[in-house]
Design a protein around this motif. Sequence first.
Motif, PDB file in Angstrom:
ATOM      1  N   LEU A 272     -18.170 -28.929  73.352  1.00 58.79           N
ATOM      2  CA  LEU A 272     -17.669 -29.326  72.727  1.00 58.79           C
ATOM      3  C   LEU A 272     -16.204 -28.065  72.481  1.00 58.79           C
ATOM      4  N   ALA A 273     -16.331 -27.734  73.685  1.00 60.33           N
ATOM      5  CA  ALA A 273     -15.076 -26.450  74.561  1.00 60.33           C
ATOM      6  C   ALA A 273     -14.399 -27.830  74.921  1.00 60.33           C
ATOM      7  N   GLN A 274     -14.866 -28.776  75.708  1.00 60.96           N
ATOM      8  CA  GLN A 274     -14.913 -29.585  76.459  1.00 60.96           C
ATOM      9  C   GLN A 274     -13.154 -30.538  76.055  1.00 60.96           C
ATOM     10  N   VAL A 275     -14.661 -31.231  74.874  1.00 64.01           N
ATOM     11  CA  VAL A 275     -13.592 -32.024  74.248  1.00 64.01           C
ATOM     12  C   VAL A 275     -12.555 -31.458  73.124  1.00 64.01           C
ATOM     13  N   ALA A 276     -12.781 -30.225  73.493  1.00 64.31           N
ATOM     14  CA  ALA A 276     -11.176 -29.693  72.276  1.00 64.31           C
ATOM     15  C   ALA A 276     -10.205 -29.489  72.848  1.00 64.31           C
ATOM     16  N   THR A 277     -10.440 -29.016  74.518  1.00 65.50           N
ATOM     17  CA  THR A 277      -9.583 -29.093  75.623  1.00 65.50           C
ATOM     18  C   THR A 277      -8.601 -30.133  76.451  1.00 65.50           C
ATOM     19  N   ASN A 278      -9.721 -31.456  76.706  1.00 73.63           N
ATOM     20  CA  ASN A 278      -9.088 -31.979  77.046  1.00 73.63           C
ATOM     21  C   ASN A 278      -8.759 -33.354  76.748  1.00 73.63           C
ATOM     22  N   THR A 279      -8.979 -33.656  74.409  1.00 73.58           N
ATOM     23  CA  THR A 279      -8.823 -34.467  73.940  1.00 73.58           C
ATOM     24  C   THR A 279      -6.805 -34.627  73.743  1.00 73.58           C
ATOM     25  N   ASP A 280      -6.547 -35.889  74.137  1.00 73.06           N
ATOM     26  CA  ASP A 280      -4.990 -36.027  73.937  1.00 73.06           C
ATOM     27  C   ASP A 280      -4.672 -35.943  72.798  1.00 73.06           C
ATOM     28  N   THR A 281      -4.162 -35.051  71.945  1.00 72.59           N
ATOM     29  CA  THR A 281      -3.148 -35.120  70.635  1.00 72.59           C
ATOM     30  C   THR A 281      -2.497 -35.909  70.428  1.00 72.59           C
ATOM     31  N   SER A 282      -1.087 -36.024  71.277  1.00 73.20           N
ATOM     32  CA  SER A 282       0.138 -37.186  70.958  1.00 73.20           C
ATOM     33  C   SER A 282      -0.221 -38.146  70.648  1.00 73.20           C
ATOM     34  N   ALA A 285      -5.283 -41.080  67.584  1.00 73.60           N
ATOM     35  CA  ALA A 285      -7.118 -40.975  67.441  1.00 73.60           C
ATOM     36  C   ALA A 285      -7.668 -39.391  68.217  1.00 73.60           C
ATOM     37  N   GLY A 286      -6.525 -39.170  69.097  1.00 83.37           N
ATOM     38  CA  GLY A 286      -6.276 -38.233  69.576  1.00 83.37           C
ATOM     39  C   GLY A 286      -6.866 -37.002  68.360  1.00 83.37           C
ATOM     40  N   ASN A 287      -6.564 -37.055  68.196  1.00 85.69           N
ATOM     41  CA  ASN A 287      -6.643 -35.800  66.932  1.00 85.69           C
ATOM     42  C   ASN A 287      -7.452 -36.656  65.910  1.00 85.69           C
ATOM     43  N   ALA A 288      -8.387 -37.191  65.273  1.00 89.47           N
ATOM     44  CA  ALA A 288      -9.254 -37.997  64.532  1.00 89.47           C
ATOM     45  C   ALA A 288     -10.378 -37.043  65.305  1.00 89.47           C
ATOM     46  N   VAL A 289     -10.420 -37.008  66.142  1.00 94.34           N
ATOM     47  CA  VAL A 289     -11.983 -36.830  68.023  1.00 94.34           C
ATOM     48  C   VAL A 289     -11.654 -35.292  67.679  1.00 94.34           C
ATOM     49  N   LEU A 290     -10.822 -34.398  68.120  1.00 97.52           N
ATOM     50  CA  LEU A 290      -9.664 -33.010  67.385  1.00 97.52           C
ATOM     51  C   LEU A 290     -10.610 -32.478  66.472  1.00 97.52           C
ATOM     52  N   PHE A 291      -9.868 -33.005  65.302  1.00 95.89           N
ATOM     53  CA  PHE A 291     -10.509 -32.872  63.795  1.00 95.89           C
ATOM     54  C   PHE A 291     -12.409 -32.587  64.327  1.00 95.89           C
ATOM     55  N   GLU A 292     -12.968 -34.152  64.204  1.00 97.37           N
ATOM     56  CA  GLU A 292     -13.951 -33.934  64.130  1.00 97.37           C
ATOM     57  C   GLU A 292     -15.171 -33.710  64.876  1.00 97.37           C
ATOM     58  N   THR A 293     -14.789 -32.591  65.668  1.00 97.00           N
ATOM     59  CA  THR A 293     -14.919 -31.624  66.671  1.00 97.00           C
ATOM     60  C   THR A 293     -14.378 -30.390  66.419  1.00 97.00           C
TER      61      THR A 293
END
Length: 748
Positions: A272-282, A285-293
């Motif tokens: 979860l830490a890896q997903v939270a730090t490596n996902t693109d927020t621009s 789609a990246g924001n959706a993954v971050l929010f689920e994280t």
Amino acid sequence: MVVPSLKLQDLIEEIRGAKTQAQEREVIQKECAHIRASFRDGDPLHRHRQLAKLLYVHMLGYPAHFGQMECLKLIASPRFTDKRVGYLGAMLLLDERQDAHLLITNSIKNDLSQGIQAVQGLALCTLSTVGSAEMCRDLATEVEKLLLQPSSYVRKKAVLTAVHMIRKVPELSNIFLPPCAQLLHERHHGILLGTITLIMELCERSPAALKHFRKVVPQLVQILRTLVTTGYSVEHSVSGVSDPFLQVQILRLLRILGQNHEESSETMNDLLAQVATNTDTSRNAGNAVLFETVLTIMDIRAAAGLRVLAVNILGRFLLNNDRNIRYVALTSLLRMVQSDHSAVQRHRPTVVECLREPDASLSRRALELSLALVNSSNVRAMTQELQSFLESCPPDLRADCASGILLAAERFAPTKRWHIDTILRVLTTAGTHVRDDAVANLTQLIGGAQELHAYSVRRLYSALADDISQQPLVQVAAWCIGEYGDLLLEGGCEETEPLQVEEEKVLALLEKVLQSHMSLPATRGYALTALMKLSTRLRGDNKAAILEKMPLVERGGTQDEEAKESKEAQLSEAALVATEPQASKLLDLLDLLDGTSGAAQPPPAPEPSPGGTLVHLLDLPCASPAPASIPNLRVFEREGLQLNLSFVRPPGTPALLLITVTAINTSGADVTHFVCQAAVPKSFQLQLQAPSGDTVPAQGGLPVTQLLRILNPNKAPLRLKLRLTYNHFGQSVQEIFEVNNLPVETWQ
């Protein structure tokens, strides 16, 4: 001359070419007549064409029920062209409410057993769309066999059908447990996505399945790590994010598996830490993954550092230009403020900025979160920001904002003078929107601060002279002038600007309040009382003891309230049966509890004691026997909201039971729009009094109370059903439950 039947394409063109609705109906009626005639003739070669036209008519909203049996005939046909239209018609024209849908069970079973993939796909799609619980039980074995078929096309549709079956018949979960472990090794995107969804449904409906699938957490972690680092397949990437749909589903499944389970949570922490730090927020789609994280971190037993990281992600969301992202960030932070208060507190300036959002839903969420962030260290700064917002906020938010400021000031006020100034400013800005108890609370506060009597009366006199439209402010000012009017004329208060007040001006101001069309009856009562008391303060006539200064009243006097309830019950028991309020009638209509249909007879009214009439006229307290002690009962507790019942049986009227419902909120967010409804069997009679408010303040603030009066002339065992509706942590909640463990002293 018989007009020939139209082809489907010609029918569509003619309907679209109709200039009026009447012309369209005429075309459809003629064609439906041809379709009915063709069905009666039993033309097998053109039946699928006629049904296809009928389905188009059905899509336009016209009746097409006469084609249901033709769907069954086409499904039973050996020709694929017939089956294709027949299954489509079944999905559109049949549902569980019609018995005709059960007639296709045998045809679906035969088609699932065939080796033709296209036919199997049609049967699975129809089963997952219109399959009832009975059909799912009959066909579960066939679907379970198809889960491990070589064809990925059939396996994907079989997985989705299994999801439908689990939702319809949860007890079928044991059948689909073994294949899921093998399906997790799939590389096919659709099959893997469907398998994750199937496992989620199994875990949510079966504790045994939840325990079983916690063993595959390392495998799920590895799948998600592969998605984040190396990608899954290029064709499923969205805006540079590798298969965000699959990532979101895996995160949701991990959230279910990690709840209240230390070992599973520890296994997924690093990922979860890896997903939270490596996902693109621009990208969205990246924001959706971050929010689920973030949601997954919130629900599992994550490490403290990981929870801080989740809060920081939500803080970045607050700076996003997309209003939807800001909204979900505010809602999520409101959920986390109780467990991670210090981490959320770091983003307080950004939250306060969101108060100025033009979007009403965003500003409401920001207001709720801002009120939850108030504590003893920031109460001055936060109250100033909230008061600035109160001056310009939309009318529908003023009541919540004003109530929140008053509660925060009562809980965290650094000094009494600051507390008084804060309440006065709220009353001046939005006096018509404050809670009903604001007047009583301020008078209690001023009465207990003797050193601030002169300061308070001068501040209130000045505010009243400027504006007499805010009724709560006028009531407090009239009360304070009546109590401490002599201090107003003396002057010499060093804490305020010099103010020369003459007796005639004070009396003229109170007279203006009496004559104003804006003054409520209660406000005029305050003004009249103030004038009477000023006659002793200003003229030096101190003979009337009833006009002396009021002593300080202790707040929260439970015994006084119970004594008052007991006296009121003795006076109005007979009137209780005759004048049942509208809320009680509504609950009788609801008939939440089954009971006997006979109406309870009202008990005879108690005989008045000698001299009782005089006591009632004067409304003086009279001595009464102490009520029997009945233990209190806690009947509800969820997320910090508690509901307690206390009982009183007046000695003079044993058939009457007084129940005080007390709602206490120990969570970090206010419970708003709180409504408590009750129902009893028909042999009882129930009267609900109005509650003390509809907002239960957070962190053990002033509780909300409501009185229930229940007549039980037959002394039958009491059953009580309660329905609670409220908003908490941004979510609407409704709870219905029955209370069967009431103490025997309540009815014997």
